[in-house]
Design a protein around this motif. Structure first.
Motif, short mmCIF file in Angstrom:
data_model
loop_
_atom_site.label_atom_id
_atom_site.label_comp_id
_atom_site.label_asym_id
_atom_site.label_seq_id
_atom_site.Cartn_x
_atom_site.Cartn_y
_atom_site.Cartn_z
N GLU A 1 15.19 86.90 14.59
CA GLU A 1 16.06 85.91 14.98
C GLU A 1 15.66 86.30 16.88
O GLU A 1 15.82 85.08 17.79
CB GLU A 1 18.19 85.73 15.40
CG GLU A 1 18.16 85.24 13.44
CD GLU A 1 17.69 86.00 12.21
OE1 GLU A 1 18.23 87.16 12.55
OE2 GLU A 1 17.28 85.80 11.38
N THR A 2 15.55 87.37 17.21
CA THR A 2 15.35 87.58 18.19
C THR A 2 13.68 88.16 19.71
O THR A 2 13.70 88.09 20.64
CB THR A 2 15.96 88.65 18.98
OG1 THR A 2 15.65 90.23 17.89
CG2 THR A 2 17.70 88.77 19.01
N MET B 1 12.86 83.29 16.21
CA MET B 1 12.36 83.45 17.18
C MET B 1 11.29 82.64 17.92
O MET B 1 11.32 82.13 18.88
CB MET B 1 12.37 84.82 18.07
CG MET B 1 12.92 84.43 19.96
SD MET B 1 13.25 83.35 20.77
CE MET B 1 15.56 84.09 20.87
N ARG C 1 23.44 81.15 22.80
CA ARG C 1 23.67 82.00 21.92
C ARG C 1 23.38 83.25 22.09
O ARG C 1 23.31 84.14 20.98
CB ARG C 1 22.36 81.14 21.07
CG ARG C 1 22.55 80.80 19.41
CD ARG C 1 21.25 80.12 19.07
NE ARG C 1 21.12 78.46 19.12
CZ ARG C 1 21.41 78.18 17.94
NH1 ARG C 1 20.79 78.88 17.06
NH2 ARG C 1 21.47 76.65 18.28
N PHE C 2 22.57 83.83 22.44
CA PHE C 2 21.63 84.73 23.07
C PHE C 2 22.01 86.30 24.35
O PHE C 2 21.44 87.04 24.37
CB PHE C 2 20.26 85.28 23.20
CG PHE C 2 19.70 84.40 21.65
CD1 PHE C 2 20.01 85.20 20.37
CD2 PHE C 2 19.20 82.55 22.17
CE1 PHE C 2 19.37 83.98 19.40
CE2 PHE C 2 18.28 82.80 20.77
CZ PHE C 2 18.30 83.24 19.73
N GLU C 3 23.68 85.38 24.58
CA GLU C 3 23.85 86.25 25.95
C GLU C 3 23.68 87.63 25.62
O GLU C 3 23.90 88.13 26.65
CB GLU C 3 25.64 85.85 26.50
CG GLU C 3 25.69 85.62 27.15
CD GLU C 3 27.16 84.77 27.49
OE1 GLU C 3 27.69 84.99 28.51
OE2 GLU C 3 27.56 83.72 26.61
N GLU D 1 22.11 89.16 24.09
CA GLU D 1 20.66 89.37 23.70
C GLU D 1 19.90 90.38 24.95
O GLU D 1 19.24 89.10 25.18
CB GLU D 1 20.15 88.66 22.09
CG GLU D 1 20.92 89.32 21.43
CD GLU D 1 21.21 90.13 20.85
OE1 GLU D 1 19.97 91.46 21.01
OE2 GLU D 1 21.39 90.66 19.58
N VAL E 1 16.53 88.81 24.75
CA VAL E 1 16.08 87.14 24.97
C VAL E 1 16.64 86.06 26.05
O VAL E 1 15.96 85.72 26.14
CB VAL E 1 17.07 86.78 23.64
CG1 VAL E 1 16.35 84.79 23.25
CG2 VAL E 1 16.50 87.66 22.70
N TRP F 1 15.08 83.89 28.53
CA TRP F 1 14.85 83.10 29.26
C TRP F 1 14.94 82.70 30.57
O TRP F 1 14.39 80.88 31.00
CB TRP F 1 16.79 83.15 28.75
CG TRP F 1 17.36 81.39 29.12
CD1 TRP F 1 17.85 80.31 28.63
CD2 TRP F 1 18.65 81.11 30.36
NE1 TRP F 1 18.56 80.16 29.36
CE2 TRP F 1 19.10 80.44 30.64
CE3 TRP F 1 18.61 82.36 31.81
CZ2 TRP F 1 19.79 80.48 31.34
CZ3 TRP F 1 19.35 82.13 32.59
CH2 TRP F 1 19.82 80.73 32.60
#
Ligand code: B3K
Ligand code: ZN
Length: 898
Positions: free
Chosen positions: A285-286, A731, A764-766, A768, A771, A775
C-alpha cells in the motif's frame, strides 16, 4: 590550479601515517538530549611506522571538553581548540581517558550523535565521530570498541551499539544500561549507537558454516508492518554473499535500524546498519515496485560492506571508491542475480540498463562540470562532497571491467586473494588492483589510469568491409572531447578498455568471430577486445557478408561510443541485436538523435515533425510479445530531459521539453490502439505480487497510461487513470494513476479529477511520511504551463503544515524534486527557479550543510546553458557564495564559479 589558491585543501599526495595508534576504545555514554556526557578510555601507543611527534593531536568538533587523564592521573597539558584537543609531551604507550559533553538535541547536521523523533542515532562517516568524542578520526586508525550506554529506561528502552551484547541491567533513578562489544577492529567511522523506543522484527538463520545468527530490523512501533521486505532482502544478501563470494556473516547478530531523519540512504556501521526509513519500510500500500527494488539493493549494499569496507577498509578517504565502487558493483550483481539468476541474460539486462541510464545521466554530467574528478580523487576541501556518482557508479564500472577482463571465476580469484592479503587492514585502490592482477597473472599497470584520470573517455569507431578478402576491420580511437577539460589536464596516456563487440548479419543473427591470426572462429559471438592504444585496428576474417557492428555490448566500459549509424541501422539493431543491452541502446540512440534534431528546431521556432519510420520502430517494440514487459518499458521510455539537454551544444531545457513532449504526443496519438491494448493486457488483477514479472507488467501498463495521458483528447486516459487510482491495491498503480491525472490536466491548468485524487491521496496517507514525500514530489515534478507554473505550486507547498526543511527526505521531496527533476519548470526564463534555489541553499546551509551542498550542485553545469539562463544562474550562485558559511557549500559554489 585553483586548488593552490584555496586554503584547507586536503591532498592525496600528502598522506602520512598517523603518529599514534589506538588499539582499544571503551566508550561510556550518559544519554541526555541536550547534554550527553561521553567518557572515552583509549589504549594509545606511538606508531612505529610514522615519524616522531611529541604531541598527540586529536580531532574534535562541537565538543565541550571536561577532563583528561593519563594512566589514571589527571593530565594538565591538554588544550581544547576549535578543531580538537592537543595533548603535549605524551608517553610512548599509555591509557588516555577523556570526558566531554555534546548536545544531540541541537544537532541538526545529522552528523555525529543526534536526536530524531525523540530517539538517539549516530552517523559517523566520514568525519562525524569527532563530534562525539576526541579521537584520531581517520580510517587507518583501527581499534576494538566496547560501548556502555546509560539512559532513562522509560524514554529509551532499547540501547544498541556495534557487535555483541555483553550485559544489560537496571540502574538507580529509573535508568538502565547496556554494554556492547565489537570483537573486530574497526575505524571510528563505523561506530554507531541507537537508543529509544523501537521494536524489531526478528529472525534466526543459520549461516553457511552452520552458526546461528540473530537478525533484527528495528523500527518505530507503528512501522513494524513494513519490515518484512527488508528482512527478506537481508536474508537473501547473506545467502548471496556466501554463494557468490564465499563470504560469511562474522557476527552472531546483525541489526538494521530505520530513522526518518538521515542525510543519505543508509550506513554500514559494523553489525548495526542505520538506514533512512525510505530504504527499509515497505508494504504494497505504501511502497512502489521501485521502492521494493531500491530497498533490496540498499540492504544488500550495506550488508556487503561488512566485507568490502569493514573487514577490509580504506587507508584514507581518497580511497573511498575501494569500498564504494566495489560494493556498488556487488549490489548491482546481487540485484541482477535476484532478478535473473546467473543465466537469464534478458532479465539481468533490465538491471544493467537501469544502472547505465543513471551513470550516463548523472555521472557523465558530473564529469563534464566543475566537480569532475577521478574515481580516486587527488584533493578535496570537504570529503562529504566526494560521495559522488564518480566514486560510486563509475567506481563500480571500473570494478566491473576486471570481471569483464577475467570472467566471473577470475574475478572471484582476485577477490579471494584480496581478502587473504588484506583482511583486517586499511588499504588502497592499488592494493585491490594488485590482488586482481596477481590472481590472474596479468600486468594491470595501464589499468591504473582508470583511477587517476577524470572525464568520460570517447571511443570513435571506423569500420571497413573488404568483400573480396572477406575481411572486416574495426578501428577504435580513444580520447576526450571538448566537454571534459578536467580530463585533458590529467591525461596520462591511453586506457585499457575492454571493448565488447559482435557482428550481425543481414538476417539479424550474430556472425561467427575470428580475428586475424586465429585459426578458427571462437565459440562466442561476442568478443571482448583489449583496446590499449590511442588508435588500434582489429581485423575479423572469414566474414562472409558485410556485417552491422554491435558495439560495446552490455556497456563493457564507461565510455561514449561514437559511430555513425543510420536511422535504418539503429532500427535494425533495435529489432535484432542478440545483446539485450545494445537492443535498448539502439532505441535510445535513435530517439536521442531525433529528439536533439527536434530540440534544435524548437529553438528556432521551425514546426516539428517526426518521421513515420521512427514511429514504426517503436511500434514494433510495443507490440513484440517475445520481449519481456520490463524490457519493453525501458525501450519505450524516452531519454530524460536532463540527459538530452546535456547533449546540446547549449543546453536549452524549454526546447528539450517541447521536443520530448512533441514526440510523446506523436507516439501516443499514432499508436493509441496499441497503448490501449497493452494497458489492458498487462493489468495485474488479484493480490499484489512483488515479483520481477508482476512489476514488469505494472511498469509497462503504467507507461502505456502515461502515454495515453498525452493524447490530444485525454478523456479516455483520465477515465482509466481515475478508475485505476480508485481500485489500486498497491502504491505503484496508485501513484502512477495520480501522476497521469496530473500530467493530463497540465495543459488546462489542472482538472477536478487530478485535484480530487491529490486530496484523497493526502488524506489517505497522512500518517505515512514516506508517502507524503511522494505527494510532495509528484507535485514538484509535474508538468507546468504558462497559466500554472510549477514554482507557484512549490512555493505554496513550502508553507504546507506537513513541510519541514529540517527533515532531509521532505526537503528532497519538494525542493530537490523541483530543482533537479523538473528542468523545464526550474529553468524558467524569468529566473524564478534560480532565486528559489538560492534561498533554499542558504536556508539549508544553516541547518544541514551536507544536504545544502547536494542542492547547491544542481546549478553546477550553468556554463553550458543558453546565455539568458547562464546569467541568471551565475547571479544566483554569486548570491549563495556571498552568504553561505559551511565548508561544504562553499567548495561547491566556489568550484562552480571558478
Ligand atoms: N558509506 C555510506 C555513505 C556515507 C556518506 C557520508 N557523507 C553509505 C554507503 O555508501 O553505503
Ligand atoms: Zn556504500
Amino acid at each position: 590550479m585553483a586548488d593552490t589558491a584555496t586554503p584547507n585543501v586536503i591532498r592525496r599526495a600528502d598522506y602520512a601515517p598517523p603518529a599514534f595508534l589506538i588499539d582499544t576504545v571503551a566508550l561510556e555514554f550518559d544519554l541526555v538530549p541536550e547534554r550527553t556526557v561521553v567518557r572515552n578510555t583509549m589504549r594509545v601507543r606511538r606508531n612505529p611506522d610514522a615519524s616522531h611527534a611529541s604531541n598527540l593531536e586529536l580531532m574534535g568538533e562541537q565538543l565541550e571538553f571536561v577532563s583528561a587523564a593519563i594512566d589514571g592521573a589527571p593530565f594538565a597539558n591538554a588544550h581544547a581548540h576549535e578543531h580538537g584537543l592537543t595533548l603535549e609531551n605524551v608517553p610512548e604507550n599509555f591509557e588516555l581517558t577523556l570526558t566531554s559533553i555534546c548536545n544531540p538535541a541541537e544537532n541538526t547536521t545529522l552528523s555525529g550523535l543526534y536526536v530524531s523523533g525523540g530517539n538517539f542515532f549516530t552517523q559517523c562517516e566520514a568525519e562525524g565521530f569527532r563530534r562525539i568524542t576526541y579521537f584520531l578520526d581517520r580510517p587507518d586508525v583501527m581499534a576494538t570498541f566496547t560501548v556502555t550506554l546509560r539512559a532513562s529506561k522509560a524514554d529509551y528502552p532499547v540501547l544498541l551499539s556495534n557487535g555483541n551484547l555483553l550485559e544489560e541491567g537496571d540502574l538507580p533513578d529509573g535508568r538502565h544500561f547496556a554494554r556492547w562489544e565489537d570483537p573486530f577492529r574497526k575505524p571510528s567511522y563505523l561506530f554507531a549507537l541507537v537508543a529509544g523506543k523501537l521494536v524489531a522484527l526478528e529472525e534466526r538463520v543459520k549461516s553457511g558454516s552452520g552458526k546461528e545468527k540473530l537478525l533484527q530490523v528495528w523500527v518505530e512501533p507503528h512501522d513494524l508492518d513494513k519490515t518484512r521486505h527488508a528482512m527478506d532482502s537481508l536474508i537473501n544478501s547473506i545467502r548471496w554473499d556466501e554463494s557468490r563470494f564465499g563470504l560469511e556473516l562474522d557476527l552472531d547478530r546483525f541489526m538494521i535500524v530505520a530513522v526518518s531523519d538521515f542525510n543519505m540512504g543508509a550506513m554500514e556501521n559494523k553489525g548495526l546498519n542505520i538506514f533512512n526509513t525510505k530504504y527499509v519500510l515497505a508494504n504494497p500500500e505504501t511502497a512502489t515496485d521501485t521502492d521494493f527494488a531500491n530497498i533490496e539493493a540498499v540492504v544488500g549494499h550495506e550488508y556487503f560492506h561488512n566485507w568490502t569496507g569493514n573487514r577490509v577498509t580504506c587507508r584514507d578517504w581518497f580511497q573511498l571508491s575501494l569500498k564504494e565502487g566495489l560494493t556498488v558493483f556487488r549490489d548491482q550483481e546481487f540485484s541482477a542475480d535476484m532478478a535473473g539468476g546467473a543465466t537469464d541474460e534478458a532479465a539481468r539486462a533490465t538491471k544493467r540498463i537501469e544502472d547505465v541510464r543513471v551513470l550516463r545521466q548523472m555521472q557523465f554530467a558530473e564529469d563534464a562540470g566543475p566537480m569532475a574528478h577521478p574515481v580516486r580523487p587527488e584533493s578535496y576541501v570537504e570529503i562529504n562532497n566526494f560521495y559522488t556518482m564518480t566514486v560510486y557508479e563509475k567506481g563500480s564500472e571500473v570494478v566491473r571491467m576486471y570481471q569483464t577482463l577475467f570472467g566471473r571465476d577470475g574475478f572471484r580469484k582476485g577477490m579471494d586473494l584480496y581478502f587473504k592479503r588484506h583482511d583486517g587492514q586499511a588499504v588502497t585502490c592499488d592494493d585491490f588492483r594488485h590482488a586482481l592482477a596477481d590472481a590472474n597473472g596479468r600486468d594491470l599497470a595501464q589499468f591504473e589510469r582508470w583511477y587517476s584520470q577524470a572525464g568520460t573517455p570517447r571511443v570513435s569507431v571506423r569500420t571497413k568491409y573488404d568483400a573480396a578478402q572477406q575481411r572486416y576491420s574495426v578501428t577504435l580511437t580513444q580520447g576526450y572531447g571538448d566537454a571534459a577539460p578536467a580530463a585533458r589536464e590529467t591525461q596520462k596516456g591511453p586506457l585499457l578498455i575492454p571493448f565488447a563487440i559482435g557482428l550481425i548479419g543481414k538476417d539479424g543473427a550474430d556472425l561467427p568471430l575470428q580475428l586475424e591470426g586465429e585459426t578458427k572462429a571462437s565459440g562466442s559471438t561476442t568478443r571482448v577486445l583489449d583496446f590499449t592504444q590511442t588508435e588500434q585496428t582489429f581485423t575479423f576474417v572469414n566474414v562472409a557478408q558485410e556485417p552491422l557492428p554491435s558495439l560495446l555490448r552490455n556497456f563493457s566500459a564507461p565510455v561514449i561510443v561514437e559511430y555513425d549509424y543510420s536511422a535504418d541501422e539503429l532500427a535494425f539493431l533495435l529489432a535484432h541485436d542478440s545483446d539485450p543491452f545494445n537492443r535498448w541502446e539502439a532505441g535510445q540512440r535513435l530517439a536521442t538523435r531525433e529528439l536533439l534534431t527536434l530540440a534544435g528546431r524548437a529553438t528556432t521556432g521551425v514546426p516539428l515533425q517526426l518521421d513515420d519510420s521512427v514511429v514504426a520502430a517503436f511500434a514494433r517494440v510495443l507490440t513484440d510479445e517475445s520481449l519481456s514487459p520490463s524490457f519493453r518499458e525501458l525501450a519505450l521510455m524516452l531519454p530524460s530531459e536532463a540527459y538530452l539537454a546535456e547533449q546540446m551544444a547549449e543546453s536549452n531545457p524549454a526546447a528539450v521539453h517541447a521536443a520530448r513532449q512533441f514526440v510523446r504526443k506523436r507516439l501516443a496519438n499514432a499508436l493509441r490502439k496499441d497503448w490501449l491494448a497493452v494497458y489492458e493486457k498487462h493489468r495485474t488483477p488479484g493480490a499484489y505480487e512483488a515479483t520481477p514479472e508482476a512489476s514488469g507488467h505494472r511498469a509497462l501498463k503504467n507507461l502505456a497510461l502515461s502515454y495515453l495521458a498525452e493524447l490530444d483528447d485525454p478523456a479516455e486516459a483520465v477515465r482509466l487513470a481515475s478508475a485505476q487510482y480508485d481500485a489500486a491495491n498497491n502504491m505503484t498503480d496508485r501513484s502512477a494513476a495520480l501522476s497521469a491525472l496530473l500530467n493530463a490536466a497540465a495543459a488546462n491548468g489542472g482538472s477536478v479529477e487530478a485535484q480530487q485524487a491529490l486530496d484523497d491521496f493526502y488524506r489517505r496517507f497522512e500518517k505515512e511520511p514516506l508517502v507524503i514525500d511522494k505527494w510532495f514530489a509528484l507535485q514538484a515534478t509535474q508538468r507546468g504551463s504558462a497559466q500554472r507554473p510549477v514554482i507557484e505550486i512549490v512555493r505554496k507547498l513550502m508553507a504546507h503544515p506537513a513541510f519541514n526543511l529540517k527533515n532531509p527526505n521532505r526537503a528532497r521531496s519538494l525542493i530537490f524534486s523541483f530543482c533537479a527533476a523538473n528542468p523545464a519548470q526550474f529553468h524558467a526564463e524569468d529566473g524564478s527557479g534560480y532565486a528559489f534555489w538560492a534561498d533554499q541553499v542558504i536556508a539549508l546551509d544553516a541547518i544541514n550543510p551536507q544536504v545544502a551542498a547536494r542542492l547547491a550542485r544542481s546549478l553546477e553545469l550553468w556554463r553550458r546553458f543558453t546565455p539568458t539562463l547562464r546569467d541568471g544562474m551565475r547571479a544566483a550562485l554569486e548570491k549563495v557564495a556571498s552568504q553561505v558559511k559551511s565548508r561544504d557549500v562553499r567548495e561547491i559554489v566556489e568550484k562552480a564559479l571558478a
